[in-house]
Structures are given as structure tokens and as C-alpha cells.
Design a protein around this motif. Structure first.
Motif, PDB file in Angstrom:
ATOM      1  N   ALA A 339       0.856  -1.198   0.000  1.00 58.25           N
ATOM      2  CA  ALA A 339       0.000   0.000   0.000  1.00 58.25           C
ATOM      3  C   ALA A 339       0.880   1.231   0.000  1.00 58.25           C
ATOM      4  CB  ALA A 339      -0.919   0.014   1.218  1.00 58.25           C
ATOM      5  N   ILE A 343      -2.585   4.099   1.548  1.00 57.76           N
ATOM      6  CA  ILE A 343      -2.387   4.579   2.932  1.00 57.76           C
ATOM      7  C   ILE A 343      -2.815   6.043   3.032  1.00 57.76           C
ATOM      8  CG2 ILE A 343      -0.717   5.016   4.767  1.00 57.76           C
ATOM      9  CD1 ILE A 343       0.833   2.633   3.938  1.00 57.76           C
ATOM     10  N   TRP A 346      -6.494   6.124   2.864  1.00 56.62           N
ATOM     11  CA  TRP A 346      -7.089   5.743   4.155  1.00 56.62           C
ATOM     12  C   TRP A 346      -7.169   6.960   5.074  1.00 56.62           C
ATOM     13  CZ3 TRP A 346      -3.846   5.794   8.677  1.00 56.62           C
ATOM     14  CH2 TRP A 346      -4.559   5.549   9.845  1.00 56.62           C
ATOM     15  N   LEU A 379       7.104   8.996  13.353  1.00 54.38           N
ATOM     16  CA  LEU A 379       7.656   7.984  12.461  1.00 54.38           C
ATOM     17  C   LEU A 379       6.566   6.932  12.286  1.00 54.38           C
ATOM     18  CD1 LEU A 379      10.196   6.881  10.993  1.00 54.38           C
ATOM     19  CD2 LEU A 379      10.817   5.761  13.129  1.00 54.38           C
ATOM     20  N   ASN A 384       0.019  -0.776   6.598  1.00 53.36           N
ATOM     21  CA  ASN A 384      -1.438  -0.854   6.798  1.00 53.36           C
ATOM     22  C   ASN A 384      -2.086  -1.951   5.970  1.00 53.36           C
ATOM     23  OD1 ASN A 384      -0.599   1.676   7.830  1.00 53.36           O
ATOM     24  ND2 ASN A 384      -2.715   2.390   7.760  1.00 53.36           N
ATOM     25  N   ASN A 385      -1.418  -2.377   4.910  1.00 56.24           N
ATOM     26  CA  ASN A 385      -1.932  -3.487   4.095  1.00 56.24           C
ATOM     27  C   ASN A 385      -0.923  -4.621   4.041  1.00 56.24           C
ATOM     28  OD1 ASN A 385      -3.887  -4.698   2.496  1.00 56.24           O
ATOM     29  ND2 ASN A 385      -2.983  -3.939   0.592  1.00 56.24           N
ATOM     30  N   THR A 397       0.759  -4.851  10.177  1.00 58.87           N
ATOM     31  CA  THR A 397      -0.184  -3.733  10.228  1.00 58.87           C
ATOM     32  C   THR A 397       0.580  -2.422  10.431  1.00 58.87           C
ATOM     33  OG1 THR A 397      -0.453  -4.136  12.588  1.00 58.87           O
ATOM     34  CG2 THR A 397      -2.099  -5.113  11.127  1.00 58.87           C
ATOM     35  N   GLY A 398      -0.167  -1.336  10.450  1.00 57.68           N
ATOM     36  CA  GLY A 398       0.443  -0.024  10.573  1.00 57.68           C
ATOM     37  C   GLY A 398       0.971   0.259  11.968  1.00 57.68           C
ATOM     38  N   LEU A 399       1.849   1.236  12.040  1.00 58.50           N
ATOM     39  CA  LEU A 399       2.370   1.688  13.327  1.00 58.50           C
ATOM     40  C   LEU A 399       2.710   3.165  13.202  1.00 58.50           C
ATOM     41  CD1 LEU A 399       4.850  -0.115  15.662  1.00 58.50           C
ATOM     42  CD2 LEU A 399       5.294   2.234  15.022  1.00 58.50           C
ATOM     43  N   LEU A 400       2.343   3.919  14.216  1.00 59.27           N
ATOM     44  CA  LEU A 400       2.694   5.342  14.268  1.00 59.27           C
ATOM     45  C   LEU A 400       3.257   5.606  15.654  1.00 59.27           C
ATOM     46  CD1 LEU A 400       2.513   8.161  12.822  1.00 59.27           C
ATOM     47  CD2 LEU A 400       0.345   8.481  14.026  1.00 59.27           C
ATOM     48  N   ILE A 401       4.387   6.281  15.684  1.00 61.00           N
ATOM     49  CA  ILE A 401       5.046   6.531  16.967  1.00 61.00           C
ATOM     50  C   ILE A 401       5.486   7.985  17.026  1.00 61.00           C
ATOM     51  CG2 ILE A 401       7.334   5.786  16.122  1.00 61.00           C
ATOM     52  CD1 ILE A 401       7.797   4.479  18.842  1.00 61.00           C
ATOM     53  N   LEU A 532      12.452  -0.324  13.798  1.00 62.76           N
ATOM     54  CA  LEU A 532      11.070  -0.762  14.003  1.00 62.76           C
ATOM     55  C   LEU A 532      10.708  -1.863  13.005  1.00 62.76           C
ATOM     56  CD1 LEU A 532       9.306   2.691  14.481  1.00 62.76           C
ATOM     57  CD2 LEU A 532       9.789   1.005  16.263  1.00 62.76           C
ATOM     58  N   PHE A 536       9.485  -5.391  14.472  1.00 58.99           N
ATOM     59  CA  PHE A 536       8.101  -5.857  14.324  1.00 58.99           C
ATOM     60  C   PHE A 536       7.923  -6.797  13.141  1.00 58.99           C
ATOM     61  CE2 PHE A 536       7.559  -2.254  17.112  1.00 58.99           C
ATOM     62  CZ  PHE A 536       6.614  -2.732  18.000  1.00 58.99           C
ATOM     63  N   MET A 549       1.885  -7.630  16.217  1.00 61.19           N
ATOM     64  CA  MET A 549       0.875  -7.402  15.173  1.00 61.19           C
ATOM     65  C   MET A 549       0.076  -8.682  14.911  1.00 61.19           C
ATOM     66  SD  MET A 549       3.078  -4.977  12.626  1.00 61.19           S
ATOM     67  CE  MET A 549       3.627  -3.345  13.163  1.00 61.19           C
TER      68      MET A 549
END
Lengths: 561, 561
Positions: A339, A343, A346, A379, A384-385, A397-401, A532, A536, A549
């Protein structure tokens, strides 16, 4: 003056492009939307994995679009003369296999099966065969790891044998009625040339190598005993598939008299062996050794080729490394991000920060463009896909930090763009680690053409100049190039792809150079992204974060039962 | 029939509450907003760390609010008789130290200093002393680790000595002019009782224990040599501070004749020693051994007390463990989350998903309430404003994981609520690990009263019943309880806090019981929360992820220079 036709069979429609082979000029184009189903796709409300297509739409589509493109070309250029069309090339989606009878007629076009979706084309994004994909992966890992090594270690539910095995398991009547299966990329040239008997059809190296585990190293398709272990009937089917494949510089045959008359085309012009859309998009964007082509849309396809004569090791996480799949004579490498535009879509369509107007792509891009790299403290991971390359894992899956109490939407939007740029860099780094040089990056697709901020961030993150392919129809242009090559120099075409590309491809004048100070900040951010990413994404990470995840998805799946 | 007055000095205003001591009934209340500065706070546009207050506002505020509350009480109850007021209690913000002269007059109230913010009250949220806080932490870690052990390992910029040392370093004129420094919680009783000479003022156990490293174990305040190493003048100041502190059941003195006349109160009624707002909020909510009180607003304060006679070890990450700081005779433990309501406010006010109306707290709560635990696949950390308990680290940031291409705003909103619930559970688990039982949870504050979804999620996550304090003014009620206790049984009050609480406190009828199947899912999610918590929050995590948020902040700080 000579012209070539490129036919680009997409997910919802087919495009015909008529190209001047001397300079790549686009003379006429037309799009035909498939009529069957929802936007051309047969769906099943009780099974969201199902996505099929009516092969009759491909036939009608090629006729309608060619006719219309010729008429457009005539309208635009009064001296246009269809008799100067010297060849036709085809690209399609894939893996999109079609069960056919002994004559090559799709079962779905027979009265007996016309209402059965299993008898139609199994569109690339059909995931009904997910269990079978896992079964194939497991058996191959045990008995023939070499089959998987070239396709990233996992056989996908989107691919040829997963779909056929699922048909065998769930609709034996269709499976038994199928004499053979052909890819959409093989079916269209068969229709155009009239060579429809499954044994006689020239099969696409690109389709078979990337999706059907075909390689000359092990004698073509997977061994009969291997397929028979999955199911004896699948083993038997192998005898009715194929042992040889061809590259796009080979003619599948000649245009039939009947179609030539119907479409007012010169009879007997050569039709090239088909290939997948992204691969011919690479060709149409000027792919060559060292030149990475990124087709950026809702997701990306990243197309790369090896140097002539270069032997390639397996590259972990690269889903396809196939001799001749993009350009004849060199290895084609297919990578991609699951994606990219999706993204951003989304964030705009689902989160819609501040409402429709404030939360539009345009408004967010304007504000995000005013931010400096690193300024937001954010970051993100671009998963997400899931992650196609280099992790080959849909269950990510997605990650936001880095959020604070003051984080703004445009900061998140920019972090998402940066995340996709970091994902792109990770692909470049991976192929370079394994000896495939990337000296030039050519982008194509709507996002590359329309969003200079994204291109600048890609330049700043990767530290490389971003170029944009000149053609907005690079897949169809690539197909037309194949058409010009099978026509050959003697009729006004070319004897090989590089010669055709040299004449017919180009990049736009505006390019995006990396800004040194931005690149410096992004190098720091990329180190954290990679940290990351590995934590992950890799089971082998020492801190054991790769469960997070997956477990969240397990909990989600259970909660949604 | 007897009444007590509770005075609650908040960040922007003071509230006076008149309470029936027989049953906790609230007879009259009035709020006075401080007049100086912006919403009662003196700010400095060139230094966002600065937050001061005019002590004169406290004096005017107590007078205006008492008068008005009496008049309100009379309006509401025709037989109300102010002569039956038997005592006054006080709670304030803190640490909010005020430099005073030998008579106890705030320097800011002297002509010489009236325009100098350094001569005013240094409000709790003033962070100008951040460098001095680090200096104090470093020295204490080296020479007196016991000083830090009771306050979570880090001396804060919000606290007493950080502020005084910063004044000494940056405005020696004010420092030199200050005979002593008094907390706001000590200043107000001094004003009411007329006992203003610094040596004579009774000092709050709560304020000194939590913010000034006061403990009888090491003879009161930090040693003179310790303070002298920070600065010789700070060492000298220690002689002009105090050696003794008192709990809220001790009278600071009696109401002066002058104020009694001015306010039409009975002269000579006792005034209790002051304490911080959250601590008396705990008292007003019925805190007792085993009963955790959560004051939930933009952030939370979690108040807990030990069993009588229980000896407590240091509890890592608990910022304050002070004998008698909440209830006399038992240890008070103060914990908290740096942002709770503020995180939801961030999502609504900064992200505003779908626009103002769709993105309101009400709309998001409605939709989030329809989701099942685990259904979104999302998980968040509640660190958008750092983590107070149990990590004691302001340089932590938010994290959201599990996003797909279909993630909806209400799913994120619910994940943020759940994150704060997981943070709350982490605090409960930590104190229980160290021997402090939590058998009951009483919530107070606007969020607890107004949002049943949040309370239900807290019940489901913690597996405990959530009760809501009956009073919406639990801090002022706690102060009134102190007033009733210093008045004593002989005048119609009580001889101790538990007796007063038994009569004056209560919880609402509606409580929130955990739903077993939800709790089961949240146990799984909490394991993942704790995994992320430890990975990103603890230096000792094997996978070394604790650098990520810090490095992002470093990059951000540089980019914003």
C-alpha cells in the motif's frame, strides 16, 4: 511511419494505445470497461475473497477498444493510416488463470458453466485459495525449497496453482471439465492469433515464472510428483499444461484474417507473447540494467533487471526473480509495497481530519509541504496493508510513533508519505545488497505525476534523483513496444527491446534532486524506521516484538467472528 | 447541625464549599477566578516554561469565595446559619512555593517586587527549573539516593527546590530578599490564622513530603551540606525553612478576629493544616486502606494509602510515598498518568476526524461504544504527554499499532481510551506487587462522572468494579473534612478522618462491574500493551527499543531550532 498497438488489460477495463514506433508518440487511445459484475469484477457477497472475471469481456474489450482507438487516432491525425500498424503487444493482470476446454474455449463461455464463477477467469486479487496457498508453501518448503526461493519464500493465494487447487477441492465439476488452464496474458494473444488449442498457445515467461514456479533450472513447471502430492488430479493436469515459455520479443502468432477484417487492421501482423502489466509498465518506462522503475499507485510495483550475463543469487524477500520476465536475456526482479496511495487514501477517506475540505489530499499536502524533515517527531511503518517486499507478510499492520498532545493531521500525513519512502528505500537497499545495482529511479503512475511533494520526499529519503516516465500509459506503451519488436526492423519496428525503448521511451524534464540537509535528517530517521521494521517484522529480532501485530490480528479475527 | 468550609485553590480559581458535617451535604459553593495574568496565571511569551501566580489573588479569592458561598448557602437553605461553621480546611495546587519576607509577606506583594514574576508564587506547572531539577537529581543519585527513592527516582522541575534554586541562579536579588519560602498550601492557612512568621507557620506534611524530599527518616528536609553543595546560599536557606511538618488533622491555628468579622464567620474556629488538592480529593472521595481513588481529568492522580502500621518498601516509579500525606497515620502514595482526558482532547481537537460534528467526543463515544474489545485490532500507548507512573519519563511519546486500510476514527478513539485504562492497570499492578492492596476503586472528576463508556472500559480492563465518588467537588469536600476534624467532636465535628469520611463521603449508586468476556479479551491485549510498554519504556529491555522515542525527540528538537 509505422505504428504499434498496446493492449493493457487492467482490473476494471482494457485500454488500447496506438503508438508511433519512431518516437513513442501516442496517437490514439480508448478504454473499455468490462461489463460483467461490479466494475467488471464478479463478486460474492458471502465471500469477500472471491473476485472473478468474464473472459468474454476480454474479447469484446479488445475489439471495442481497438476500433475506438483507431477512430480516435484518425480524429486527432488526419494522415493516420491503420494499415501502417505493424504489431500488437499485450499486458494483463495476473495471475488470472482461466479454465479452458480442449479447444481453448473458457469454460465460463460454455452454456453449461456460464453462471458458475469458478468457470470464469480467477482475477489476480481472488484470495479464495488461501488455504491451498499455505498447503503449497508447506509442501514446497519441505520437498522443493528451490521453488520458493525465487518467489520470496511463500506461495501466494493470488497465484496460479493456489487457485487451480482450490477449484479442484471445491468445484471438481469445473476442474474435471477443464482440459487446461491459461493465464489471461496467454488467452488474449490466443484469441488475437486464433491459436487457441492449449498445447499450441505460447505461454508467457513472465506469468509462469512469477506465479507458477516455472524455471528452466528444474525443467519448467513444478514436478508432476510434487503436484500429485497436493492432489493426484493436479499431477495429471501438469501433462496438459506446458513445458516451454516465451519472452515478449517472441510472436505468439499472427493476427487472424477474421479479426483483421472486423477491426480494419492489416491481416497477419504479429502479436507478441503477453506479460503482466507492471512488467510491461517497466518496459514502457525505459527499464534497463541499473534503472529501477517504480509504478506508484494505490500500491507499488518496483521493477528491476539484472545486468546481461549476471548470475543472481536468491534475494530474500523479493517475490520474483525470473529470467526474461521483463526484458529478454536478463533477469527480471519484481518487488513492491502493498500500500502506498492506499495509505494516504485511508487517512483522507477514513480519518478525514478536520472534515472533507481540510482533510483533502490537496490541503494536507499543502500543509505537509511546509514541514521540515524530522520536525514532527513522528515515524510510521507503511504496513497498513501488510508488507510485500522485503518481508512478504500480509499479517503486518500499521504503526505510528511519536505522537504528542499537539500532533497535527498534516504531520501524520507527512509521516505516512515518509513511511512509504522508507519502505521504497528498503527495497532498493535489499537488491543492492545482493548485487543488483540501482543507478537511476524512474517513477510512473498517477501519484508520481501529480504529487511533487511525494517525489521530493522520495528523493530526500533515498538520496537519489527521482525521474518521471514521460508516458502516462507506460503499461500500454510497454505492450506497444513488444508489438514493435515482434514486427521487427524490416517492417519499420525494432529487432530488440532496448532499441525500441531508446526510440519510444523517455522521462519528463522535471526531476527531483535530493536536498542534502533533508537527506541527512532522513538518514537518521531511516535508522529508526529500520529498527522498528526489523523489530516488528522479523521473527529473528532479539527483542521478540514480531508477535505483537500477529496477536492483535488473532484477537481481532476472534472478536469479529 | 454543624458546617465546615473547604477551600480548594486550583490552577485558575479558588472554590469555597460549605458542607453539612453530619452527612456531607453541600449547602453552598462559589468560585473566584484569579484576576492576575491569563486565566489567573502570569505567563512569559518568551519562555513557555514560566507560570506564576499573584499571592494577593489567593487572599482576595478566599474572602470573595467564602462570602459568596455563605450567601449561596443562605439562598438555598433558609435556616442556614453561618455561626454553625465549626472549621475550615484548605487544599491547593503544588508544589507552588512563594518567596516571603521575615513577616511572611510574599515578596510579590511588596512594592519593590510587585512587577517581578520571580517574586510571585511559582505555580506547580512552572518548568523553568528543569536544569536545576536535573542537577538535584544527579547530586542526590550520587550522595543521597534515599532522597530520590521515595519520589520515583527523579526530582522534578515542578518541585520546591528546583524552583528555589532556579530563582537563586537567575534572580539573586529576589532570592536574597526572601527570608524563607512557603508553599501555597501553607500560605493560605497562615493568612487565615494570622500566624504568618515563617518559623511559626505549620507546614504541610503532604507538600513537604511529596515535593521537598522531607522525611523523618533523615531528619526532615535534605541535609544542609547537600543543599550547600548545590549552592552555599541554598544551604543557608535551610536554616530558615522548617524541621517539622503536620498532617491535616492538626490545626494550623484559629481564624483571626479580623477575618471573622470581615467574612461574618465565627471567630476562633480552627483552620486545618493544608494539603495538595489531589490528596484531599482522595480524602473527599473516601480514601482508606485498600481504596484507590482516581481523580480523572486531563491527567489523573491516583491516590492510595497503606494499611495502618504497614511498613512500605520503596515502590519503583511511584513518585511519592509519604507518611501521613493523605490520611494521618498511614503512608500516602501518589501516582498518576500524565495525560488521560488530554489524549482524547487531542484526538478530537487536533485530528477532528470527519470534522467538528462527526469528530466530537459525543459522536466518537457513541460509535466506540458499539465496538467489541479487540475488534479493531488496534493497540495504543498512553504516552502522548510522557509517562508519570510507573516510568517517570517525560520524554516518551504516543504509539498506535494495528492500523489497516479500514481503520476508523472511533476505533482509534476507543484504542486511546483503552490505552489509558491499561496505564491505570499498570499502576494498580505495581503498587500491589509491592504489598499495597487495592480492593476498591473510587473514581472522581468530570470524565468519571460523564462518560460511562470510559468507566466500563476501565472496569473491563482492570477486572474491578468502578465506583464514582458522590461529590463532584471531592477536593473541596476533603478540605471541609479536614476542617471538621480539626474542629473535633466536641463542637459537632469529628475526632479523626475516618469518622468524618464515614459520615461525609459516599459513592454514587451506579457502579460499573467488569464484564467477564470483555475482561478476558483485555487480559490478552494488556499482555501486548505491557510488552510495548516495557520495550519502549525500559532501558533494560533486551531488544533495545527504548532509544526510539528519545531519538525521535532529539531529531525533532534539532529540526525545530
Amino acid at each position: 511511419m509505422a505504428y504499434a498497438i498496446g493492449l493493457d488489460f487492467g482490473t476494471n477495463s482494457v485500454r488500447c494505445l496506438i503508438v508511433d514506433v519512431t518516437n513513442g508518440g501516442e496517437l490514439g487511445t480508448a478504454v473499455y470497461g468490462y461489463e460483467t459484475g461490479h466494475e467488471g469484477i464478479i463478486l460474492d457477497s458471502s465471500d469477500h475473497n472471491l473476485a472473478r472475471q468474464n473472459p468474454a469481456d476480454y474479447i469484446k474489450g479488445l475489439e471495442v477498444s481497438i476500433k475506438k482507438a483507431i477512430s480516435e487516432a484518425k480524429k486527432a491525425n488526419e494522415d493516420f493510416d491503420a494499415s501502417r500498424i505493424i504489431g500488437i503487444g499485450i499486458d494483463t493482470t495476473g495471475s488470472t488463470p482461466i479454465p479452458v476446454d480442449k479447444d481453448g474455449t473458457p469454460l465460463g463461455m460454455l452454456d453449461e458453466f456460464k453462471d458458475n464463477p469458478n468457470a470464469q477467469a480467477w482475477l489476480w486479487k481472488d484470495h479464495t485459495g488461501y488455504a491451498e496457498a499455505a498447503e503449497i508453501t508447506e509442501l514446497a518448503a519441505k520437498e522443493h525449497p528451490e521453488y520458493l526461493a525465487k518467489c520470496g519464500g511463500t506461495y501466494s493465494s493470488e497465484w496460479f496453482f493456489s487457485k487451480i487447487l482450490h477449484c479442484l477441492r471445491t468445484d471438481p465439476k469445473v476442474f474435471d471439465a477443464a482440459y487446461s488452464w491459461v493465464e489471461c496474458a496467454d488467452f488474449v494473444p490466443a484469441v488475437l492469433t486464433g491459436i487457441t488449442a492449449p498445447e499450441a498457445i505460447k505461454r508467457s515467461r513472465c506469468a509462469s515464472g512469477h506465479k507458477a514456479m516455472f524455471a528452466n533450472d528444474w525443467g519448467g513447471l513444478p514436478a508432476k510428483e510434487f503436484l500429485a502430492k497436493l492432489d493426484p488430479k493436479l499431477g495429471e493436469l501438469r501433462d496438459r499444461l506446458y513445458d516451454k515459455t516465451d519472452t515478449i520479443d517472441v510472436a505468439a502468432g499472427k493476427l487472424t484474417q477474421q479479426l483483421a477484417e472486423k477491426l480494419a487492421l492489416p491481416a497477419g501482423i504479429p502479436v507478441a507473447v503477453g506479460a503482466f502489466d507492471a512488467h510491461l509498465g517497466g518496459v514502457g518506462s525505459g527499464i534497463a540494467p541499473g534503472k529501477l522503475v517504480k509504478i506508484i499507485g494505490t500500491s507499488t510495483c518496483d521493477m528491476i533487471v539484472s545486468e546481461p550475463g549476471q548470475q543472481l543469487p536468491d534475494v530474500p524477500g523479493i517475490c520474483g526473480i525470473v529470467d526474461g520476465s521483463i526484458l529478454p536475456g536478463v533477469y527480471g526482479l519484481e518487488a513492491g509495497q502493498s500500500a502506498v496511495g492506499d495509505i494516504f487514501n485511508w487517512f483522507v477517506n477514513y480519518i478525514e481530519p478536520g472534515g472533507k475540505s481540510q482533510g483533502s489530499h490537496e490541503a494536507l499536502t499543502d500543509k505537509a509541504a511546509k514541514l521540515k524533515p524530522g520536525q514532527s517527531g513522528l515515524l510510521a511503518l507503511d504496513w497498513n496493508n501488510g508488507n510485500r517486499t522485503i518481508l512478504v507478510d500480509q499479517r503486518l499492520t500499521g504503526l505510528l510513533i511519536g505522537q504528542t498532545l499537539h500532533t497535527k493531521p498534516e504531520e501524520i500525513y507527512r509521516a505516512l508519505i515518509e513511511a512509504t519512502a522508507f519502505g521504497a528505500l528498503t527495497i532498493i537497499n535489499r537488491v543492492e545488497e545482493y548485487g543488483v545495482k540501482v543507478t537511476e529511479v524512474i517513477n510512473c503512475g498517477g501519484i508520481a505525476e501529480k504529487n511533487p511533494l511525494i517525489m521530493q520526499i522520495y528523493a530526500d529519503v533515498t538520496g537519489r534523483e527521482m525521474k518521471i516516465s514521460r508516458s502516462a500509459q507506460s503499461c500500454a506503451l510497454g505492450a506497444a513496444i513488444a508489438g514493435a519488436v515482434v514486427a521487427g526492423k524490416k517492417t519499420g519496428g525494432y529487432d530488440n527491446c532496448p532499441d525500441a525503448q531508446a526510440a519510444m521511451c523517455g522521462v519528463k524534464e522535471t526531476t527531483f534532486e535530493p536536498i542534502t540537509e533533508n537527506h541527512k535528517v532522513y538518514r537518521q530517521l531511516y535508522a529508526l524506521y529500520k529498527q522498528l521494521h526489523d523489530a516488528f517484522g522479523l521473527e529473528s529480532f532479539s527483542g521478540k516484538m514480531a508477535n505483537v501485530m500477529k496477536e492483535l490480528l488473532d484477537i481481532k479475527d476472534k472478536a469479529n467472528v
